[in-house]
Design a protein around this motif. Structure first.
Motif, PDB file in Angstrom:
ATOM      1  N   TRP A   1       0.784  -1.231   0.000  1.00 47.07           N
ATOM      2  CA  TRP A   1       0.000   0.000   0.000  1.00 47.07           C
ATOM      3  C   TRP A   1       0.821   1.289   0.000  1.00 47.07           C
TER       4      TRP A   1
ATOM      5  N   SER B   1      -8.764  -3.925   3.080  1.00 50.62           N
ATOM      6  CA  SER B   1      -8.419  -4.599   1.841  1.00 50.62           C
ATOM      7  C   SER B   1      -6.948  -4.990   1.879  1.00 50.62           C
TER       8      SER B   1
ATOM      9  N   SER C   1      -9.162  -3.268  -3.451  1.00 50.24           N
ATOM     10  CA  SER C   1      -9.939  -2.280  -2.693  1.00 50.24           C
ATOM     11  C   SER C   1     -11.058  -1.696  -3.541  1.00 50.24           C
TER      12      SER C   1
END
Length: 430
Positions: free
Chosen positions: A110, A170, A176
């Motif tokens: 991420w 997620s 996501s």
């Protein structure tokens, strides 16, 4: 939920408290260490599972199980004594074995490279904010509603978090449903994760024979020894040596972690800025941060050992210790991702497993050293041991550690297979 026992056990063994228990120092040490009996077991499997199946399901299971165990713990203490309390803590430890490998996996998927230090710091410093809040409110909760309310409160918060995360969490930007395509594209291009990601076979031999990785393992162990000495023993030190009551104990014990939380942000931004300007290499930056986090506290703990038994002086020194310790967020903690982003969760699982075996030992060693909990001389020995381990382990890391991308991050057999596949396709085209 990991640290609430450190405060709760002070109230649980206070003769003036309702439903208190007559547990010896050694029994209390066993209870404090029992969390780690389970915690170390699933670290390595947790890292592998996170890399293969994603982090979301593991985090939901972890916090959900922890919440249930927290809600059951007061009943377990009443009917099963310290043995059943240990059982609940082992269950909490087992399920929390997924947390750090999963978080490392999430950061690897991420967080854009340009923001890794500050956003990684933001994520991990949450542990210190949670610890500080827990320590501050536990004393008041125990005072007004009794120590069982400490566990009931944390259990309810955990249930709420689990339900919310099921809907918004997620494992990666790709899966996501609540971020924009622009944000998803930015993250994936920054991390080189565009398209289908390969499932790589973990190069166990290369990892376990890598000197930079072994030095990372050692420094993680050293950090855990010092940090968990402070985490598990400071409430008792405040109570027995400084004579601080349970309500003030919580607030006083929380100040060092508030300091650590606040200090983590300038360190995170400074680290990213220095790397952006290319003033130092990423390896040098990590080593400077880590040296601040371990050499600094080692010196301050020695000073604390000889300082007068004064509350203001002790809390000031402990706060300084934790402020300096915040350097580990931009130090060794990110090196797993620097060295091998493809196997960051597995590396974290390995080092966190071994390092938390060390955490398991810490309160047991303190229980052996502390013949008399009210004797500052005995506490001096505890702090000296922590200082020595800080210095030795970080020195090994400074000499042998690196943040350079390791060759085994892209296993040779996978590269060879890709090449053979490409050659085969070329032949078919011809």
């Amino acid at each position: 939920m990991r640290v609430n026992m450190s405060m709760a056990i002070v109230a649980m063994t206070d003769p003036a408290s309702a439903n208190s228990f007559n547990w010896s120092v050694q029994t209390q040490s066993v209870i404090l260490s029992s969390f780690f009996w389970g915690y170390v077991i699933l670290q390595i499997p947790g890292g592998e599972l996170a890399s293969r199946f994603g982090s979301k399901i593991l985090l939901v299971l972890s916090i959900g199980i922890n919440s249930a165990a927290s809600l059951l713990l007061p009943v377990a203490a009443h009917y099963g004594g310290w043995q059943l309390v240990c059982a609940c803590r082992v269950i909490q430890g087992l399920s929390q074995g997924f947390v750090y490998p999963s978080m490392h996996c999430l950061i690897g998927k991420w967080v854009p490279l340009e923001e890794k230090s500050r956003l990684g710091t933001l994520v991990y410093s949450g542990a210190q904010l949670g610890t500080a809040l827990q320590l501050m409110i536990s004393g008041y909760i125990a005072e007004y509603w009794g120590w069982p309310a400490i566990f009931y409160t944390m259990g309810c918060f955990g249930v709420v978090w689990t339900v919310v995360y099921i809907f918004i969490g997620s494992s990666s930007p790709k899966t996501s449903k609540i971020i924009s395509e622009e944000e998803k594209s930015y993250i994936e291009h920054s991390l080189g994760q565009v398209g289908e990601q390969k499932k790589l076979k973990t190069p166990w031999k290369a990892i376990l024979t890598s000197l930079p990785f072994l030095s990372l393992l050692i420094v993680h162990c050293g950090h855990n020894w010092g940090f968990w000495t402070l985490m598990t023993e400071i409430p008792s030190y405040m109570s027995k040596v400084l004579g601080v009551d349970i309500k003030s104990n919580g607030v006083m014990s929380a100040l060092p972690y508030i300091g650590m939380y606040l200090m983590s942000f300038p360190l995170g931004f400074t680290s990213d800025y220095v790397l952006k300007k290319k003033w130092v290499s990423i390896t040098t930056s990590r080593k400077i941060s880590n040296s601040i986090s371990q050499y600094g506290p080692a010196i301050v703990l020695i000073i604390l050992s000889y300082a007068p038994a004064d509350v203001t002086i002790a809390v000031s020194l402990l706060t300084l210790t934790n402020c300096l310790n915040a350097g580990h967020y931009t130090g060794y903690l990110l090196v797993h991702i620097d060295m091998a982003p493809n196997f960051a969760s597995t590396l974290m699982g390995i080092t966190n497993c071994i390092a938390n075996i060390v955490s398991l030992i810490v309160p047991l060693v303190a229980g052996v050293i502390l013949k008399d909990e009210t004797d500052p001389g005995d506490w001096r020995k505890v702090f000296f041991v922590a200082s020595a381990i800080f210095v030795i382990c970080n020195t090994i890391y400074v000499i042998f550690g690196t943040s350079e991308r390791q060759k085994w991050n892209e296993p040779v057999e996978d590269s060879a297979n890709d090449k053979n596949s490409s050659d085969h396709k070329a032949e078919k085209v011809v």
